[in-house]
Design an enzyme around this catalytic site. Structure first.
Site, mmCIF file in Angstrom:
data_model
loop_
_atom_site.group_PDB
_atom_site.id
_atom_site.type_symbol
_atom_site.label_atom_id
_atom_site.label_comp_id
_atom_site.label_asym_id
_atom_site.label_seq_id
_atom_site.Cartn_x
_atom_site.Cartn_y
_atom_site.Cartn_z
ATOM 1 N N SER A 42 0.935 -1.138 -0.010
ATOM 2 C CA SER A 42 0.010 -0.093 0.062
ATOM 3 C C SER A 42 0.741 1.200 0.038
ATOM 4 O O SER A 42 1.892 1.151 0.226
ATOM 5 C CB SER A 42 -0.896 0.002 1.228
ATOM 6 O OG SER A 42 -0.207 0.271 2.405
ATOM 7 N N SER A 44 0.905 3.844 2.088
ATOM 8 C CA SER A 44 0.808 4.557 3.301
ATOM 9 C C SER A 44 2.173 5.372 3.537
ATOM 10 O O SER A 44 2.106 6.267 4.557
ATOM 11 C CB SER A 44 0.159 3.908 4.493
ATOM 12 O OG SER A 44 1.173 2.896 4.719
ATOM 13 N N LYS A 105 5.231 1.417 9.541
ATOM 14 C CA LYS A 105 5.206 2.985 9.513
ATOM 15 C C LYS A 105 6.237 3.591 10.233
ATOM 16 O O LYS A 105 7.214 3.039 10.558
ATOM 17 C CB LYS A 105 3.973 3.326 10.725
ATOM 18 C CG LYS A 105 2.537 2.568 10.359
ATOM 19 C CD LYS A 105 1.806 3.118 9.208
ATOM 20 C CE LYS A 105 0.632 2.530 8.896
ATOM 21 N NZ LYS A 105 -0.044 3.167 7.518
ATOM 22 N N SER A 198 -3.287 7.188 5.234
ATOM 23 C CA SER A 198 -2.432 6.169 6.279
ATOM 24 C C SER A 198 -3.250 5.946 7.475
ATOM 25 O O SER A 198 -3.685 7.098 8.099
ATOM 26 C CB SER A 198 -1.012 6.981 6.602
ATOM 27 O OG SER A 198 -0.664 5.965 7.668
#
Length: 252
Positions: A42, A44, A105, A198
C-alpha cells in the site's frame, strides 16, 4: 554392480535431503534472528516506500518477542535483548488489534510524549515539528487513484534531527486536526509519511498505540522494487518495470 549403483543412489538421495534440511534450518535462523523480507502493498509510506518495494527488516534491532518467530507461537511474553526504537525509525510491527497483520510506519511518539496534528502540522510535546516545503511529488498517485498525480511534499525534521519526506494529498484532511494523544508507557505512536492516506496511530480504533512487544524489526534496505501494478515473477517485464534506481537503497 547393481548393488553398488543402488547404494550410491541412496547415498545421493540422503545427501540431498541433508543439504535441503540444513538450508531450511539456516533460512529459519536468518529469518528469525537476523533479517526478514517484506514487500510494500500500500501507499501509506509514500514517498519513502513505494508500492512494489521489497525490503529487508532487521530482526535484531529491538530484540526479540514471540512475533519474531514464524507463526508467532505465544511461547513467552515481552522481549529478549530488548531495546526501544528511536524517534524516526521506520518499523514493521504487528497490529495490536488482531495480532496477525504486519504494518510498517514511522515512529513519531515515544512513551510519555504528547502528539497532535493541527492544520496538517505535527506537534510533539506541544512544539511544532520543523517543516520545509519541497517540490511537488509527481508519480504513482499516493492519494488512491491509478493515475499519475502531483501532490504537495514536505520535509519534516524531528527533535532528534531525523529528516524525511511527507506527502499532503488534501488541505485539512480528516486527520490533519486531532486531539492530543498521550503515549502510554511501553508504547509508541506510529504515523505513515503519506499523511492523508495512512491508517496509523491517529486512528485509535484501528491501530492506536503500539506496544514494544509488537515490534517485528527495523526497515533497513530496499533490495528490489517494481512498478505499481507489475508482478515480480514476470521477469520478461523487468527491463521496463523494475525501479533500478531504488535497488539496494537504505531506508531512512
Amino acid at each position: 554392480m547393481s548393488v553398488t549403483s543402488g547404494t550410491k543412489t541412496e547415498n545421493g538421495v540422503g545427501e540431498t535431503i541433508r543439504v535441503v534440511i540444513h538450508a531450511l534450518i539456516i533460512a529459519l535462523v536468518i529469518r528469525t534472528f537476523l533479517f526478514q523480507p517484506f514487500n510494500i502493498p500500500s501507499g501509506s509510506m509514500k514517498a519513502t516506500l513505494l508500492v512494489g518495494d521489497y525490503l529487508f527488516v532487521s530482526k535484531y534491532s529491538y530484540g526479540y518477542s514471540h512475533y519474531s518467530i514464524p507463526f508467532s507461537p505465544p511461547l513467552f511474553s515481552g522481549r529478549v535483548f530488548g531495546s526501544e526504537p528511536s524517534r524516526g525509525d521506520v518499523v514493521v510491527f504487528r497490529l495490536p488489534k488482531d495480532n496477525a497483520t504486519d504494518y510498517i510506519k514511522r515512529v513519531i511518539g515515544l512513551p510519555g510524549d504528547r502528539i497532535q496534528m493541527k492544520e496538517g502540522l505535527l506537534y510533539i510535546n506541544d512544539a511544532p515539528v520543523q517543516r520545509e516545503r519541497l517540490p511537488d511529488f509527481v508519480g504513482e498517485d499516493p492519494c488512491g487513484s491509478d493515475a499519475t498525480a502531483r501532490v504537495k511534499q514536505w520535509q519534516e525534521t524531528l527533535p532528534n534531527g531525523v529528516t524525511y519526506k511527507t506527502l499532503d494529498c488534501v488541505d485539512n484532511g480528516f486527520y490533519d486536526n486531532t486531539n492530543v494523544y498521550v503515549v502510554p508507557p511501553g508504547h509508541f505512536f506510529m504515523m505513515g509519511d503519506n499523511r492523508d492516506n495512512s491508517t496509523d496511530s491517529r486512528v485509535l480504533s484501528a491501530v492506536g498505540y503500539v506496544p514494544l512487544e509488537n515490534l517485528v524489526g527495523r526497515a533497513q534496505m530496499i533490495f528490489f522494487s517494481i512498478a505499481e501494478g507489475e508482478h515480480a515473477w514476470q521477469v520478461w517485464r523487468w527491463p521496463a518495470a523494475v525501479r533500478w534506481n531504488r535497488m539496494f537503497s537504505i531506508v531512512r
